[in-house]
Write an enzyme that holds these catalytic residues in place. Structure first.
Site, PDB file in Angstrom:
ATOM      1  N   LYS A  73      -2.120  11.693  -1.830  1.00 38.22           N
ATOM      2  CA  LYS A  73      -1.056  12.136  -2.734  1.00 38.22           C
ATOM      3  C   LYS A  73      -1.474  12.037  -4.188  1.00 38.22           C
ATOM      4  CE  LYS A  73       2.965  11.768   0.094  1.00 38.22           C
ATOM      5  NZ  LYS A  73       2.790  10.534   0.904  1.00 38.22           N
TER       6      LYS A  73
ATOM      7  N   GLU B 238       6.397   7.175  -8.516  1.00 37.83           N
ATOM      8  CA  GLU B 238       6.801   8.353  -9.279  1.00 37.83           C
ATOM      9  C   GLU B 238       8.302   8.327  -9.503  1.00 37.83           C
ATOM     10  OE1 GLU B 238       5.434  11.714  -7.025  1.00 37.83           O
ATOM     11  OE2 GLU B 238       7.289  11.850  -5.898  1.00 37.83           O
TER      12      GLU B 238
ATOM     13  N   HIS C 276      13.645  10.022   4.707  1.00 33.54           N
ATOM     14  CA  HIS C 276      12.638  11.070   4.547  1.00 33.54           C
ATOM     15  C   HIS C 276      12.236  11.722   5.865  1.00 33.54           C
ATOM     16  CE1 HIS C 276      12.251  10.137   0.277  1.00 33.54           C
ATOM     17  NE2 HIS C 276      12.534   8.922   0.672  1.00 33.54           N
TER      18      HIS C 276
ATOM     19  N   ARG D 200      -1.163  21.567   7.604  1.00 34.43           N
ATOM     20  CA  ARG D 200      -1.012  21.738   9.055  1.00 34.43           C
ATOM     21  C   ARG D 200       0.238  22.539   9.309  1.00 34.43           C
ATOM     22  NH1 ARG D 200       3.531  18.659   9.361  1.00 34.43           N
ATOM     23  NH2 ARG D 200       3.577  16.808   8.065  1.00 34.43           N
TER      24      ARG D 200
END
Lengths: 504, 170, 504, 170
Positions: C116, C200, C235, C291
């Site tokens: 990331k 973040e 999530h 993917r």
């Protein structure tokens, strides 16, 4: 819009209508015969009314009981599905007389189109091309013989009140006329209560191609292109597709226009199908089915239009929101009917309890069925248990997808028509688009030899497992064994006879 | 014990035995190595053979089995040596005749023969309506009608004896 | 084209790939762990190779065993599905080194996008808008506290090597940092073998919107529009749809272009997804999934493109036949994930044996699943059992259709996430398109009260039937009864504790 | 005999009896007329009530039942009068403590308490990893740790006793 409608049908089509109605926020009233008390359509409706009895006459054909159920439950409209009362003008009239909405065409259109002779007369008047033949019923086989001279052999004998292929007999020479006339007339009488038959020319290498139309109550109509339904046996369709591999855009447009013309001539409303025989580039009006067709899903898949929703909207008086310009063919769709019959033994009807179901799924596979585990499949109603439908970006992709979907499906407990459909899909003539309405009858349905040893091994090990399990009660197993073997002997015996009977 | 398996007009001889705790299968004398596993108790089976995997659906009894592989349907009949001997004896005793049973439920439309009547091979015996189709049931060999058990209008279940024929060949 | 490929996965996605490969005439090699010996993907492949063992590490994550299986069976390519080794660059390299084709993007693209931190750096360089935050991992919670001052609360702690929401913790104030840092880092370590985390800015009222891209090996790429995936919890997505109700054509075009730019920057090949956070009309690059995604079917339904087929074609070196101009959004599609978990009890994982399956079907309903009766649902693998997907001409129709499809479905033996999905679909905010990624977590999942008495009656009669059946063995029934009751006491007890634990 | 049915935080009292061969059901004293029919032996049921039809899926035991109606799921707990008396007695004996069992299979990541230690309500007892998520298991009430049955790294099946607490309230 309606708050509540009654669905005067059973099986997959009752469920089909319930599904769309639910999606429209409409409550559904199911009706059910004794054997259907736990059927999917009974379970999936909001209310269900028992039509005590088990024969079609006592239940799904019983107008009084159905009208009573609708009035008692406060249903505002009745959807008849296909079959049963769907093309019964008297029922349509009685529905309306009871102050309910009939989700179908006006009774006048049903009457005109439902009588094959009258419909041909009307269509000839409307300028629609028809197959050469008589427009009047013939009284006896002598009259038929005389008429046949004018029309020319081969001749098709058809029931004036018939539909769906029932009561049809083909006569290739004069000597066959007497026996064919008798059985056709007999079947017509027992199936439709009307023994009248008529004659027409039987076209060689014909293809059965039909156009879906949709009309609102305000005179607007569209056609939703053609369906290719030539894969049939005894006039019962098995594999249907849209579009047809032989119809080019110009012919499609011409057939569409003729279909609209035919429907408009009888002031049609709702969804209907104009059937044509296509032979060497020419097409002839065959009949109009004034109801939803079994094979309507292939049209839905290539157009994105939910035909049942349109039927309900039209019946509620809404103007069609679809214009002919909106309608575009996207990709290709194929349907395979799952009938309880044994295609490797002359399509002998098959009965039993469904105890080993495996359903197809995945991308662009649709399964319309009322099947569930423990369901009993009898002979009282239509042998169609459901329909597998696929969509693909083109015909080749759709064929490959359907082969895959059939490979995934198992309906254990009865024999089904699926192996026959698979052989059709694998046949080079089908793949090439080169077939006619006789194609299916010419196929001998046998499983591929390459897997025989494998299947034998599986069966031996399956038996081994059964024997081990029943070791605790060897007598029961023994008894069952003998009984089964005995039954097989006589089944084979009677089957041979039946096959001989059919080849006449 | 040998098992005779008939499928699609062919017959296979299967021998299943255990050698040193391992199952050995011979089909028509040739070894057949398979790995057989049930996915459920309902007839969903996976079979592995020669590096390939096959998802098979299988239902039936110890004598009648129906199997489906990739959409193709196989109807199999099985009997072991002892059962075969018994069934051959029973067949011989019938002598070309025997009871004529309804292979499916239906309604008798018309009975075309009478007790004592002699019939030719191919001669219609009766008309049975099933699935709304009328089917003529024919004699397969010359015979004499020993007894008639139904009349027009009768509803008959599958397996009901319609007529008993006495073979002329015996 | 390949003659044979190996599918290095299990469950619905292995079956999904097998289905398309079969339709392309490609033989499929399945691999299976001990518990999957009779799984659908094992049964539906042409060959199946045992990966002895039951843990993911011993089986679907075991590179050696999978490569051996591919070489032993003569497979020419490997499709990794999603999860497991699908985003493992080392595996991709080893596949290629073994002379096989990797059906996925180049290892370099996986590496860049899989980290990331590195991906954000690369995207910033490519001019792609990113969420404010650190690009380097933080070493300890003290460093995190300092960094947080610059970025501003709320802060998201994310695993550098993570994906799919695992290892993510939200910190709303400084006092929560220590505990969140510890659990995030611990989960990252145990899930991905890499404990590094980065920080973040956490956007308020964010929506998760992602763009599907497709690139061939010749530098041509297209985007297939967006998917709206804001209905998620911890999530983990639950309900996905395409298109998004908040994306207008201009934003769609802008996001599509940015996604193409992002993928082109890493020389992408095959199918991939660029994820964005959308907030008040702005969108920020989140990550790229290199993917196939779980939710790819909704894109397939609105475009008619089979993404797995495209992956295989691209891997075989074929140029993309689709141009951006060919791609048009038709209608609306929704997917609901069927997870084995209890949404009315804090989404507690649920295990059991599937013994009462009822599958949805009918018009425009697609079911992608490896479920079968008698399947054992354990905890070894992902709790996702399958996906229900519907298509409709517009969003309203698709919502109504999904509600209908959920009503038809039953997965007896385990609890599933479907009641939560149903509550989402019935919620006025979802219907209005007014929701964000916190919406699902705010819902309390309870069944409607109006049916309580009815269900109580059904349960009492069900118990009555059980008691009558077990009358022959009253002791067994009694024992079971007591055991079940005991288990319930402690389940409720531990569940309360678990819920408290989660609310921290 | 009365049946106590708990669902969604509510309790209903059901009385099922037969009057003149007809089944009579009272829920909280009010009559409830239903027609209940099983479509298969697997839990597919149709229930008719007040002119409506409901296709219900139902699975479970005589005490724990899970039912689904039109996509909504109901978890029900049932006990009759005799069973309720027994369960109340058992609960009283535990006195606020009792064994702490794993509600799902998982791996013990860390045990945060020791035998004999006193714990507060809300204090973490251990961390259990299941479904790749780490979950803290907390004490619900003040208690003393009577015994610890697992250690870090243990794989535990559902229902395994992790820790036994002795309630301080008793």
């Amino acid at each position: 819009m309606f708050e509540r409608i009654l669905i005067a049908n059973r099986g997959e089509i009752a469920l089909r209508v319930i599904r769309t109605a639910r999606e429209m926020g409409i409550e559904c009233v199911a009706v059910y015969s004794d054997v259907d008390a736990t059927a999917m359509h009974t379970r999936m409706a909001h209310s269900a009314v028992a039509l005590s009895g088990s024969t079609p006459q006592e239940t799904y054909l019983n107008m009084d009981k159905i009208l009573d159920a609708a009035l008692a439950t406060g249903a505002q409209a009745i959807h008849p599905g296909y079959g049963f009362l769907s093309e019964n003008a008297e029922f349509a009239r009685r529905v309306m007389a009871a102050g309910l909405v009939w989700i179908g065409p006006p009774p006048g259109a049903i009457t005109t189109m439902g009588d094959k002779i009258e419909s041909r007369r009307a269509m000839a008047k409307a300028g629609v091309p028809c197959v050469p033949g008589l427009q009047d019923p013939v009284d006896d086989f002598q009259a038929a013989l005389t008429a046949a001279e004018t029309i020319g052999y081969p001749i098709a004998i058809k029931a004036a009140a018939g539909g769906g292929g029932k009561g049809i007999r083909i006569v290739r020479q004069a000597s066959e006329m007497e026996s064919a006339f008798r059985t056709a007339s007999g079947e017509a009488k027992s199936s439709f209560g009307d023994g009248r038959v008529y004659l027409e020319r039987y076209l060689d290498h014909p293809r059965h191609i039909e156009i879906q139309v949709l009309f609102d109550q305000h005179g607007h109509g569209v056609h939703l292109f053609e369906r290719e339904c030539s894969i049939q046996r005894r006039h019962q369709k098995l594999v249907e597709e849209a579009p047809s591999p032989v119809i080019d855009p110009a012919t499609r447009e011409a057939m569409g226009q003729v279909a609209l013309q035919a429907a408009a001539h009888v002031n049609y409303e709702g969804a209907g199908t104009v059937e044509f025989l296509w032979s060497n580039g020419e097409f002839f009006f065959l009949e109009m089915n004034t109801r939803l067709q079994v094979e309507h899903p292939v049209t839905e898949m290539i157009t994105g239009v939910d035909l049942v929703r349109q039927q309900i909207l039209v019946a509620a008086g809404m103007p069609l929101e679809i214009t002919q310009e909106d309608l575009v063919i996207r990709g290709h769709s194929i349907e395979v009917r799952i009938n309880a019959e044994d295609p490797s033994a002359g399509y002998l009807p098959s009965t039993g309890v469904l105890h080993n179901l495996r359903m197809s799924g995945g991308p662009w596979v649709r399964l319309d069925t009322g099947m569930f585990r423990h369901m009993e499949v009898g002979l009282t109603y239509d042998p169609m248990l459901g329909k597998l439908i696929v969509w693909g970006p083109n015909r080749t992709a759709a064929i490959e997808r359907m082969k895959r979907a059939i490979a995934e499906m198992n309906v254990g407990g009865v024999r089904t028509s699926m192996p026959a459909a698979l052989m059709v899909l694998e046949h080079e003539r089908f793949v090439a688009g080169d077939f006619d309405t006789h194609f299916l009858e010419s196929l001998e349905i046998r499983p591929p030899e390459q897997y025989l040893r494998l299947i034998v091994a599986a069966a031996a090990l399956y038996r081994h497992g059964l024997v081990e399990r029943s070791a605790m009660d060897p007598l029961a197993s023994e008894r069952r064994g003998w009984r089964e073997r005995g039954r097989r002997e006589y089944s084979a015996y009677a089957r041979r006879q039946l096959e001989r009977g059919e080849s006449q | 014990m040998k098992l005779f398996v008939q499928v699609d007009g062919r017959e296979f001889e299967v021998e299943l035995s255990h050698v040193a705790g391992k199952r050995v299968m011979l089909i028509d004398g040739e070894p057949m190595e398979v790995d057989y596993r049930a996915a459920d108790a309902l007839g969903q089976v996976i079979l592995m053979h020669a590096g390939k995997s096959y998802g098979i659906s299988i239902e039936g009894t110890t004598h009648q089995v129906h199997a489906t592989l990739a959409g193709h349907a196989y109807a199999l009949h099985m009997e072991d040596e002892r059962e075969r001997a018994a069934s051959l004896a029973a067949k011989a005793a019938l002598g070309g005749g025997g009871p004529l049973e309804a292979v499916m439920p239906g309604i008798v439309v018309e009975v075309l023969v009478q007790e004592g009547q002699q019939v030719e091979a191919g001669q219609p015996i009766l008309i049975l309506e099933a699935m709304k189709m009328q089917n003529e049931i024919l004699a397969v060999a010359p015979a004499v009608v020993a007894s008639v058990h139904v009349k027009a209008g009768d509803t008959v279940p599958a397996g009901a004896v319609l007529v008993v024929l006495r073979g002329l060949e015996s």
